[in-house]
Design a protein around this motif. Structure first.
Motif, PDB file in Angstrom:
ATOM      1  N   THR A 141       0.867  -1.178   0.000  1.00 35.11           N
ATOM      2  CA  THR A 141       0.000   0.000   0.000  1.00 35.11           C
ATOM      3  C   THR A 141       0.901   1.224   0.000  1.00 35.11           C
ATOM      4  O   THR A 141       1.686   1.423   0.937  1.00 35.11           O
ATOM      5  CB  THR A 141      -0.926   0.016   1.223  1.00 35.11           C
ATOM      6  OG1 THR A 141      -1.773  -1.139   1.195  1.00 35.11           O
ATOM      7  CG2 THR A 141      -1.788   1.272   1.228  1.00 35.11           C
TER       8      THR A 141
ATOM      9  N   THR B 102      -2.099  -1.067  -3.832  1.00 34.54           N
ATOM     10  CA  THR B 102      -3.047   0.005  -3.551  1.00 34.54           C
ATOM     11  C   THR B 102      -2.284   1.309  -3.422  1.00 34.54           C
ATOM     12  O   THR B 102      -1.233   1.364  -2.778  1.00 34.54           O
ATOM     13  CB  THR B 102      -3.824  -0.262  -2.250  1.00 34.54           C
ATOM     14  OG1 THR B 102      -4.561  -1.487  -2.373  1.00 34.54           O
ATOM     15  CG2 THR B 102      -4.792   0.874  -1.947  1.00 34.54           C
TER      16      THR B 102
ATOM     17  N   SER C  96      -4.112   9.387  -8.351  1.00 34.42           N
ATOM     18  CA  SER C  96      -4.745   8.717  -9.490  1.00 34.42           C
ATOM     19  C   SER C  96      -3.729   8.365 -10.567  1.00 34.42           C
ATOM     20  O   SER C  96      -3.771   7.267 -11.143  1.00 34.42           O
ATOM     21  CB  SER C  96      -5.841   9.610 -10.078  1.00 34.42           C
ATOM     22  OG  SER C  96      -6.827   9.904  -9.124  1.00 34.42           O
TER      23      SER C  96
ATOM     24  N   SER D 297      -1.468   5.386  -9.449  1.00 34.09           N
ATOM     25  CA  SER D 297      -2.190   4.115  -9.477  1.00 34.09           C
ATOM     26  C   SER D 297      -2.367   3.626 -10.913  1.00 34.09           C
ATOM     27  O   SER D 297      -2.283   2.427 -11.183  1.00 34.09           O
ATOM     28  CB  SER D 297      -3.549   4.263  -8.794  1.00 34.09           C
ATOM     29  OG  SER D 297      -4.374   5.171  -9.489  1.00 34.09           O
TER      30      SER D 297
ATOM     31  N   HIS E  39      -0.804   0.197 -12.252  1.00 33.35           N
ATOM     32  CA  HIS E  39      -1.974  -0.693 -12.322  1.00 33.35           C
ATOM     33  C   HIS E  39      -2.418  -1.138 -10.922  1.00 33.35           C
ATOM     34  O   HIS E  39      -2.563  -2.332 -10.640  1.00 33.35           O
ATOM     35  CB  HIS E  39      -1.667  -1.908 -13.191  1.00 33.35           C
ATOM     36  CG  HIS E  39      -1.166  -1.535 -14.559  1.00 33.35           C
ATOM     37  ND1 HIS E  39      -1.984  -0.988 -15.524  1.00 33.35           N
ATOM     38  CD2 HIS E  39       0.076  -1.601 -15.103  1.00 33.35           C
ATOM     39  CE1 HIS E  39      -1.265  -0.753 -16.617  1.00 33.35           C
ATOM     40  NE2 HIS E  39      -0.028  -1.108 -16.393  1.00 33.35           N
ATOM     41  N   ALA E  40      -2.616  -0.136 -10.058  1.00 28.71           N
ATOM     42  CA  ALA E  40      -2.993  -0.396  -8.672  1.00 28.71           C
ATOM     43  C   ALA E  40      -4.399   0.137  -8.394  1.00 28.71           C
ATOM     44  O   ALA E  40      -4.931   0.988  -9.117  1.00 28.71           O
ATOM     45  CB  ALA E  40      -2.003   0.265  -7.719  1.00 28.71           C
ATOM     46  N   ARG E  41      -4.976  -0.353  -7.347  1.00 27.80           N
ATOM     47  CA  ARG E  41      -6.240   0.198  -6.839  1.00 27.80           C
ATOM     48  C   ARG E  41      -5.969   1.613  -6.339  1.00 27.80           C
ATOM     49  O   ARG E  41      -4.954   1.874  -5.682  1.00 27.80           O
ATOM     50  CB  ARG E  41      -6.739  -0.681  -5.703  1.00 27.80           C
ATOM     51  CG  ARG E  41      -7.918  -0.125  -4.913  1.00 27.80           C
ATOM     52  CD  ARG E  41      -8.075  -0.915  -3.621  1.00 27.80           C
ATOM     53  NE  ARG E  41      -9.174  -0.428  -2.795  1.00 27.80           N
ATOM     54  CZ  ARG E  41      -9.293  -0.683  -1.500  1.00 27.80           C
ATOM     55  NH1 ARG E  41      -8.365  -1.442  -0.896  1.00 27.80           N
ATOM     56  NH2 ARG E  41     -10.312  -0.210  -0.809  1.00 27.80           N
ATOM     57  N   CYS E  42      -6.877   2.540  -6.651  1.00 26.83           N
ATOM     58  CA  CYS E  42      -6.712   3.931  -6.240  1.00 26.83           C
ATOM     59  C   CYS E  42      -7.741   4.285  -5.183  1.00 26.83           C
ATOM     60  O   CYS E  42      -8.942   4.043  -5.355  1.00 26.83           O
ATOM     61  CB  CYS E  42      -6.860   4.856  -7.452  1.00 26.83           C
ATOM     62  SG  CYS E  42      -6.768   6.611  -7.053  1.00 26.83           S
ATOM     63  N   VAL E  43      -7.266   4.881  -4.079  1.00 26.92           N
ATOM     64  CA  VAL E  43      -8.169   5.325  -3.018  1.00 26.92           C
ATOM     65  C   VAL E  43      -7.878   6.793  -2.724  1.00 26.92           C
ATOM     66  O   VAL E  43      -6.832   7.139  -2.171  1.00 26.92           O
ATOM     67  CB  VAL E  43      -7.993   4.493  -1.732  1.00 26.92           C
ATOM     68  CG1 VAL E  43      -8.934   5.006  -0.640  1.00 26.92           C
ATOM     69  CG2 VAL E  43      -8.259   3.021  -2.009  1.00 26.92           C
TER      70      VAL E  43
END
Length: 329
Positions: free
Chosen positions: A125, A151, A172, A175, A179-183
């Motif tokens: 993360t 992430t 953004s 990520s 190629h990661a999840r963006c929070v």
């Protein structure tokens, strides 16, 4: 032993030594250092084991057939990086060469991207701050291979100013690149009252987002000074009078919207109870913290950040590094 017999003995049975080489050691050295073949490929060509090729390359150096020289510029920067690690207790330091001042942010971003890419592992993360240098890292990062379970999380609240390098855009973009999840953090950087902050942060969605921030194991951030032309002032997060007040109380740097003095201690003020984002005591608990910053105007701010132990890794330029190492600057 005749020369022809010696040449035959130096390579594998059934292999012919090219006429331009004196013996197999010279040929192996040429294939490795000039043709840049792998040791395994050379072993196949010479009809020998890879271990023998390793011995041949060692003999080539011992006989003076090969001289390895390190570029003095690279050697100097490596020495400076080691001094930075020793002085500030860093786990790693990367020092880039001198170049055009106008390209410093881009060059720091490229170096920071390389360092960060080498650190990222499956399931990590990654916390992301904001600013021009952080954006340059996000824009240039790429991974050698796709990694699962990544992430990227925004660690400071959002601002409507400077949208080109805002926290949500930096998060953004990074990520997307890896190629990661963006929070993204669904809250403003500064709220109107401390009561509103307490109420907002009790919302379940923000509770979960802060749990994710607290689980971050890699953080990438920049450092700002708080002079009249600093980025934090132009972001319109707060009034100029607010920044002047922090400066009057000894603040020399801003670190993810938190203010610190020359020793790296937090300078408290009226904004702190209204600011949304990672706290400094939370920041230092993140295992790997990559600070990417450079430039003569930021030396005092970077030194304060190092003095406070907020970074485990530093990416900077050679001129800034030398000023950081100089006493009394």
């Amino acid at each position: 032993m005749t020369e022809s017999a010696r040449a035959s003995w130096m390579i594998g049975e059934g292999k012919s030594l090219p006429p331009e080489f004196d013996d197999g050691v010279v040929w192996a050295a040429w294939l490795y250092y000039v043709d840049q073949l792998t040791q395994s490929d050379i072993a196949k060509i010479l009809g020998m084991s890879r271990a023998t090729i390793v011995n041949y390359l060692q003999e080539a150096r011992e006989r003076g057939l090969v001289t390895i020289r390190v570029n003095t510029d690279v050697g100097g920067r490596v020495a400076v990086a080691r001094k930075l690690k020793e002085k500030f207790g860093l786990e790693g330091a990367l020092v880039i060469p001198a170049g055009e001042p106008a390209s410093l942010v881009t060059r720091l971003g490229e170096a920071g991207a390389r360092l960060l890419a080498d650190m990222i592992k499956q399931g990590d993360t990654i916390g992301v701050a904001w600013g021009r240098t952080v954006l340059a890292v996000a824009d240039q990062i790429s991974l050698a291979e796709a990694l699962d379970g990544l992430t990227v999380v925004q660690v400071s609240g959002s601002s409507i100013a400077n949208p080109e390098f805002s926290p949500e855009f930096c998060t953004s973009l990074m990520s997307q690149r890896i190629h990661a999840r963006c929070v993204n953090l669904l809250a403003p950087a500064l709220l109107s009252t401390p009561e509103l902050k307490r109420w907002l942060l009790s919302e379940p969605v923000l509770v979960k987002q802060f749990e994710l921030i607290h689980s971050t194991n890699i953080l990438v951030f920049g450092v700002g000074d708080i002079g009249p032309d600093t980025l934090i002032r132009s972001a319109n997060v707060a009034s100029q009078e607010d920044f002047d007040s922090y400066q009057a109380h000894g603040a020399v740097a801003v670190l993810i919207c938190r203010f610190i003095d020359e020793a790296g201690r937090q300078v408290s003020g009226e904004l702190d109870d209204r600011m949304v984002g990672i706290e400094l005591d939370e920041l230092v608990r993140i295992p790997s913290r990559v600070c990417v910053a450079g430039g003569a105007n930021k030396v005092t701010a970077i030194r304060a950040t190092m003095n406070g132990g907020y970074a485990t890794h530093l990416v900077t330029d050679i001129e800034t590094a030398e000023m950081l190492l100089a006493e009394g600057v």
